[in-house]
Design an enzyme around this catalytic site. Sequence first.
Site, PDB file in Angstrom:
ATOM      1  N   LYS A   1      95.669 -55.127  35.582  1.00  0.00           N
ATOM      2  CA  LYS A   1      95.630 -55.672  37.105  1.00  0.00           C
ATOM      3  C   LYS A   1      94.150 -55.842  37.398  1.00  0.00           C
ATOM      4  O   LYS A   1      93.940 -56.877  37.890  1.00  0.00           O
ATOM      5  CB  LYS A   1      96.319 -54.487  37.836  1.00  0.00           C
TER       6      LYS A   1
ATOM      7  N   GLU B   1      94.945 -72.547  39.533  1.00  0.00           N
ATOM      8  CA  GLU B   1      95.442 -71.578  39.815  1.00  0.00           C
ATOM      9  C   GLU B   1      96.946 -71.451  39.450  1.00  0.00           C
ATOM     10  O   GLU B   1      97.485 -70.452  38.859  1.00  0.00           O
ATOM     11  CB  GLU B   1      95.484 -71.389  41.403  1.00  0.00           C
TER      12      GLU B   1
ATOM     13  N   ASN C   1      89.096 -43.202  33.432  1.00  0.00           N
ATOM     14  CA  ASN C   1      89.273 -44.628  33.796  1.00  0.00           C
ATOM     15  C   ASN C   1      87.871 -45.212  34.023  1.00  0.00           C
ATOM     16  O   ASN C   1      87.187 -44.861  34.988  1.00  0.00           O
ATOM     17  CB  ASN C   1      90.001 -45.013  35.139  1.00  0.00           C
ATOM     18  N   GLY C   2      87.516 -46.336  33.300  1.00  0.00           N
ATOM     19  CA  GLY C   2      86.282 -46.852  33.218  1.00  0.00           C
ATOM     20  C   GLY C   2      85.887 -47.026  31.834  1.00  0.00           C
ATOM     21  O   GLY C   2      86.349 -47.231  30.992  1.00  0.00           O
TER      22      GLY C   2
ATOM     23  N   CYS D   1      92.374 -48.540  33.504  1.00  0.00           N
ATOM     24  CA  CYS D   1      93.322 -47.351  33.246  1.00  0.00           C
ATOM     25  C   CYS D   1      93.923 -46.896  34.393  1.00  0.00           C
ATOM     26  O   CYS D   1      93.281 -46.920  35.613  1.00  0.00           O
ATOM     27  CB  CYS D   1      92.834 -46.141  32.423  1.00  0.00           C
TER      28      CYS D   1
ATOM     29  N   HIS E   1      88.525 -88.918  31.176  1.00  0.00           N
ATOM     30  CA  HIS E   1      87.304 -88.622  30.253  1.00  0.00           C
ATOM     31  C   HIS E   1      87.710 -87.851  29.104  1.00  0.00           C
ATOM     32  O   HIS E   1      86.792 -87.022  28.394  1.00  0.00           O
ATOM     33  CB  HIS E   1      86.431 -87.960  31.300  1.00  0.00           C
TER      34      HIS E   1
ATOM     35  N   GLU F   1      99.308 -66.977  32.160  1.00  0.00           N
ATOM     36  CA  GLU F   1      99.213 -65.404  31.912  1.00  0.00           C
ATOM     37  C   GLU F   1     100.444 -64.881  32.063  1.00  0.00           C
ATOM     38  O   GLU F   1     100.762 -63.637  31.307  1.00  0.00           O
ATOM     39  CB  GLU F   1      98.211 -64.960  33.094  1.00  0.00           C
TER      40      GLU F   1
ATOM     41  N   TRP G   1      94.370 -49.075  29.053  1.00  0.00           N
ATOM     42  CA  TRP G   1      94.293 -50.292  28.741  1.00  0.00           C
ATOM     43  C   TRP G   1      93.091 -50.001  27.829  1.00  0.00           C
ATOM     44  O   TRP G   1      91.949 -49.890  28.272  1.00  0.00           O
ATOM     45  CB  TRP G   1      94.030 -51.030  30.060  1.00  0.00           C
TER      46      TRP G   1
ATOM     47  N   ARG H   1      98.114 -50.646  35.893  1.00  0.00           N
ATOM     48  CA  ARG H   1      96.701 -50.743  35.457  1.00  0.00           C
ATOM     49  C   ARG H   1      96.445 -50.827  34.150  1.00  0.00           C
ATOM     50  O   ARG H   1      95.372 -50.872  33.597  1.00  0.00           O
ATOM     51  CB  ARG H   1      96.233 -49.485  36.306  1.00  0.00           C
TER      52      ARG H   1
ATOM     53  N   LYS I   1      98.418 -68.999  36.270  1.00  0.00           N
ATOM     54  CA  LYS I   1      99.767 -68.380  36.587  1.00  0.00           C
ATOM     55  C   LYS I   1     100.853 -68.478  35.511  1.00  0.00           C
ATOM     56  O   LYS I   1     101.186 -67.464  34.783  1.00  0.00           O
ATOM     57  CB  LYS I   1     100.456 -68.806  37.983  1.00  0.00           C
TER      58      LYS I   1
HETATM   59  O1  M6R Z   1      90.928 -57.744  41.465  1.00  0.00           O
HETATM   60  P1  M6R Z   1      90.141 -59.250  41.349  1.00  0.00           P
HETATM   61  O2  M6R Z   1      90.592 -60.038  42.436  1.00  0.00           O
HETATM   62  O3  M6R Z   1      88.571 -59.110  41.597  1.00  0.00           O
HETATM   63  O4  M6R Z   1      90.492 -59.690  39.958  1.00  0.00           O
HETATM   64  C1  M6R Z   1      90.053 -60.815  39.403  1.00  0.00           C
HETATM   65  C2  M6R Z   1      90.955 -61.320  38.087  1.00  0.00           C
HETATM   66  O5  M6R Z   1      90.848 -60.509  37.168  1.00  0.00           O
HETATM   67  C3  M6R Z   1      92.543 -61.605  38.677  1.00  0.00           C
HETATM   68  O6  M6R Z   1      92.632 -62.614  39.665  1.00  0.00           O
HETATM   69  C4  M6R Z   1      93.123 -62.162  37.437  1.00  0.00           C
HETATM   70  O7  M6R Z   1      92.536 -63.372  36.971  1.00  0.00           O
HETATM   71  C5  M6R Z   1      94.487 -62.131  37.760  1.00  0.00           C
HETATM   72  N1  M6R Z   1      95.338 -61.504  36.670  1.00  0.00           N
HETATM   73  C6  M6R Z   1      95.291 -63.489  38.106  1.00  0.00           C
HETATM   74  O8  M6R Z   1      96.658 -63.315  38.299  1.00  0.00           O
END
Ligand code: M6R
Length: 607
Positions: A602, A480, A98-99, A2, A503, A487, A74, A27, A484
């Site tokens: 984030k 990766e 937050n937490g 958050c 396989h 997500e 969040w 966040r 992208k």
């Molecule tokens: O802040 P971090 O690099 O530790 O975050 C790790 C993942 O949560 C982050 O890379 C997430 O997969 C992203 N949304 C990818 O775009």
Amino acid sequence: MCGIVGYTGSKKASPIIIEGLRRLEYRGYDSAGIATQEKEGIKIIRSVGKLNNLIEKLSQTTLLGNTGIGHTRWATHGKPSEVNAHPHKAGKFVVVHNGIIENYLSIKNKLVKRGCNFESETDTEVIAHLLWSYYEKSQNTKEAILKTVKELRGSFAIAILNEDEKESIYLVRYESPLVIGVGENENYFASDIPALLVHTNNIIFLKDGDIIKLTPEGYEAFDFNGKKIIRLPEKINLSLSQAEKGGYPHFMLKEIHEQPEAFINTVRTRIKPDTKEVVFDEIPRDIFKKVESIHIIACGTSYHAGLIGRFFLEEIAGLPTLVEIASEFRYKKNFFNSKTLYIFISQSGSTADTLAALKLTKNNKVSTLAICNVLGSSISTEADYTIYTHAGPEIGVASTKAFSTQIAVLFLLSLQFGFYKKAININQLSAFIDSLLKIPKAMEKCLKDSSKIKQLAQKYYHYNNFLYLGRGLNYPLALEGALKLKEISYIHAEAYSAGEMKHGPIALIDENMPVLVINTKSNQHEKTISNIQEVLARNGKVIALISEKDKVTPKYTKDIIEVPQINNYLDCLLSIIPLQLFAYYCAVLKGTDVDQPRNLAKSVTVE
Ligand code: M6R
């Protein structure tokens, strides 16, 4: 995760808090809320959904108070709803958090037995009730906070208002980020620096176990035992423009375009211009000599950067390297080794699984190194050594420039290890650095060539499934690229090592399954051509991402994306750009919320 933010001074607090929440919305954006100290008491306004809903609600009311706190959520405990939105109130106390409070249920049960009425399903509400129950007895806020934090387990950044102290905000930090912005006769706090840059560059990074009393005139700092401690502000070299969209429709697009500059900022201070040696002042030299293997731990995109780093560390530096997902690592049997360097990669520096894995590792008395982007974050302060990527604030939820700068750091580390371990000589080192220095210009070129990517996105965005393939270094890149796409555009995308296709995944191939094959120059180029043929033989559609000089792959498909060819290790820094752009344009065409995709945040500060 958050976002929390607040202000105390002589100005009206609510517009400052809303502006801060706007910058922290990345966040979390399930609900938002604000509380200000008004003449008649603390007034709380909350709203479910994005910040605009709260703003709409605020337009029907008047908040005049000069001290206040805000929150963008969040959801973890309790679904997104107004009643679960922060701030939460008990007696004269109002809190945002937050937490996560891991033992909230046992605290809640205890408080309910004592007659407390809970409004929400959140873990946070127990904090407000605990504070109020202690304050009722002592009438002392500091004492109530000290007693409360001793009962909490988990991670928390908390901001507290007490109706009896009109100008004070109390802050607590434990394993969730919190920074103070120091002004003149006014002070601010937030979860992250970008929310403060419009007001001040004088930042205090709070540490785990800090309690702060913030007033317009200043601040006092204590530890969890109530002992006074010293926390001093630092001048932060970040500009407001770095935290704004700067004319781009989305933060993600801006951050993709910032990669050449971010890359330069990452490598600039780490290469001696005259001798072209690598310098890492953050790490003692004996580490480079003593370490015999590497273990990388991370999540999401940072994990993919680690998988790429493994190729550098093994092939350039000759160091056996393991790469693991933090949430797996922390719950399995590990064989800690004093000659292994444990590297934790995290953009935010506050990912709960990565932080927990780091703490577990530190308990085993081995050397730990963090590669982080966010200054003063938990992971960066917890590790023995920290290398900052200096990518600047990354606001879009999809990680882009953090990835390329993490790769840059891992490459430089490999050169340094390789040189110290005599796996490469000074000429090889210098040749690698020459190649590295060509990357920003080549990145610019990839960014200029985006019209082709747009056309491809136009052709393919309506497909529901994608396969991404690559071999060697191109396999983590495929992972990766697929991450992208899924997500931000919600298109299902799976990545496989191209050699694994036969396989199982090959059964999926038909005319409805586009396959994006990354086949830039490598010693596995021909083998990947065979995989392309296997896809085509089954009516699959192939998009191929290749090096400019490749004359072979274009014979098999018209849907080609070309990137400059510089060096087999470093070309991944170029290939990632069209992969990011392809996902971006597909998402834009689908009309999804690019910067704030559904269900995501984030940084993931919960398990
Ligand atoms: O802040 P971090 O690099 O530790 O975050 C790790 C993942 O949560 C982050 O890379 C997430 O997969 C992203 N949304 C990818 O775009």
